[in-house]
Enzyme design. Structure first.
Site, mmCIF file in Angstrom:
data_model
loop_
_atom_site.group_PDB
_atom_site.id
_atom_site.type_symbol
_atom_site.label_atom_id
_atom_site.label_comp_id
_atom_site.label_asym_id
_atom_site.label_seq_id
_atom_site.Cartn_x
_atom_site.Cartn_y
_atom_site.Cartn_z
ATOM 1 N N LYS A 146 36.451 29.284 -6.183
ATOM 2 C CA LYS A 146 36.247 28.647 -4.852
ATOM 3 C C LYS A 146 37.233 27.727 -4.652
ATOM 4 O O LYS A 146 38.096 27.152 -5.331
ATOM 5 C CB LYS A 146 34.828 28.018 -5.124
ATOM 6 C CG LYS A 146 34.261 27.909 -3.855
ATOM 7 C CD LYS A 146 32.923 27.342 -4.227
ATOM 8 C CE LYS A 146 32.396 26.452 -2.958
ATOM 9 N NZ LYS A 146 31.080 25.721 -3.416
ATOM 10 N N LYS B 103 28.855 13.838 -13.062
ATOM 11 C CA LYS B 103 29.572 12.732 -12.810
ATOM 12 C C LYS B 103 29.591 11.671 -13.710
ATOM 13 O O LYS B 103 30.635 10.922 -13.626
ATOM 14 C CB LYS B 103 28.901 12.529 -11.218
ATOM 15 C CG LYS B 103 29.225 13.238 -10.091
ATOM 16 C CD LYS B 103 29.031 12.629 -8.851
ATOM 17 C CE LYS B 103 29.272 13.477 -7.700
ATOM 18 N NZ LYS B 103 28.958 12.742 -6.200
ATOM 19 N N LYS C 136 38.903 21.053 -3.323
ATOM 20 C CA LYS C 136 40.097 20.068 -3.093
ATOM 21 C C LYS C 136 40.491 19.570 -4.795
ATOM 22 O O LYS C 136 41.549 19.317 -5.007
ATOM 23 C CB LYS C 136 39.590 18.746 -2.632
ATOM 24 C CG LYS C 136 39.903 18.831 -1.136
ATOM 25 C CD LYS C 136 39.234 17.240 -0.699
ATOM 26 C CE LYS C 136 38.470 17.994 0.521
ATOM 27 N NZ LYS C 136 37.392 17.224 1.166
#
Ligand code: SF4
Length: 338
Positions: A195, A113, A198
């Site tokens: 997978k 991140k 979003k």
């Protein structure tokens, strides 16, 4: 499994991967342990990366609504928003004072991140707050995806260190274990590139209208060998067949399997059959969502009741924690001053 805690991201746009990979399992857990199944919408975690202040509250509500529509019944389990129980932050602070910086900097999710966002202290502290979320309720089991196992390991380490330092005779915290549901479906994305997620924009949303779902499925890639209608195919190479195995009945799966291999069925007809099974699963969820949208107080009432339930547990844990680390109890001030 005595008490289970799981965090839910504050977003209402759940996809079928979330449903089959997690929520369905949570519903099962709730049926087994009732109000010891605690589900928390982690809105304080959501602000560790840039967020839209106009949207955060709405997204928290939407997450509660979508998860309730998908089967989490607040009459059976506990559902609440993290920021409604401030003890999460209090225990998070205590743990942050006991956690070496190096352990946090090694976290894979922090490294990932921090490459995408400017590094705020809160992002580094994310796993400490997550440990507080879990340990505040003395949960012994945390259903997680594989990407969260490292965080649960850190939670165990934080519990172990706290107990050894402050409460060796009478440990305050259990060491919770990660639970990976082996039966949870790993749902491939609509583009068949791994997978469903979003961020990859390859999802089928739980609350998406039927016409929008069909627009996506109609153009989804199939087995490239089926160039013409009479070309035979291999269903195992096609994401549509993977979805049939998740949503269709055995007769339909059999029909598609044979029809694809013999070119007895065309891809559009195969996809129409998939829509039947998919909508059988999604229609009751969408009907419940429509009900909650028409009766939003049922969602907010559930969150209020969930926070009240959790705060009672959280306050008791914090009394033990404050005593263990030696903080002055508020009701002891008078004798000490005298
Ligand atoms: S018939 Fe169905 S399973 Fe076979 S390639 Fe076409 S969409 Fe895929």
């Amino acid at each position: 499994m005595k008490r289970v805690f799981s965090g839910i991201q504050p977003t209402g746009d759940l996809h079928i991967g979330n449903y089959l990979g997690a929520i369905r399992n949570w519903v099962k857990i709730g049926e087994q342990i009732g109000k010891d199944a605690i589900f928390c919408i982690v809105d304080y975690h959501a602000i560790t990366i840039p967020h839209d202040r106009e949207l955060l509250g709405r997204l928290t509500f939407d997450a509660a609504l979508a998860n309730m529509a998908a089967g989490l019944d607040p009459n059976k389990i506990v559902l609440f928003a993290q920021s409604h129980v401030p003890e999460h932050l209090e225990l998070g602070w205590v743990f942050s004072t006991q956690t070496p910086l190096g352990e946090l900097e090694r976290m894979t999710q922090f490294k990932d991140k921090s490459e995408q966002h400017s590094v705020l202290a809160g992002l580094l502290m994310y796993p400490v707050l997550q440990a507080a979320d879990i340990l505040l309720y003395k949960a012994d089991t945390v259903p997680v995806g594989e990407d969260q196992i490292q965080h649960i390991e850190l939670t165990r380490e934080i519990a172990r260190r706290f107990n050894a330092k402050f409460s060796p005779e009478n440990p305050v915290f259990p060491e919770p274990k990660a639970s990976i549901d082996k039966s949870a479906a790993r749902v491939p994305g609509l583009d068949n590139s791994g997978k469903m997620s979003k961020s990859k924009n390859n999802t089928l949303e739980l609350l998406e209208p039927q016409a929008a779902l069909w627009d996506k499925i109609r153009v989804a890639p199939t087995d490239p060998a089926r160039v013409r209608r009479n070309d035979p195919g291999t269903p195992e190479k096609c994401v549509i067949f993977s979805y049939h195995k998740l949503f269709s009945n055995l007769d339909t799966i059999q029909e598609v399997d044979v029809g694809c291999r013999t070119a007895g069925i065309g891809c559009i007809d195969c996809k129409k059959l998939l829509m039947v099974g998919l909508m059988e699963t999604l229609e009751p969820i969408q009907a419940r969502a429509a009900h909650f949208q028409a009766h939003p107080h049922e969602v907010t009432d559930a969150l209020v009741a969930g926070a009240e339930h959790c705060q009672k547990i959280a306050r008791e844990t914090m009394l033990e924690v404050r005593d263990a680390i030696g903080l002055l109890r508020p009701n002891s001030i008078r004798p000490v001053i005298q």
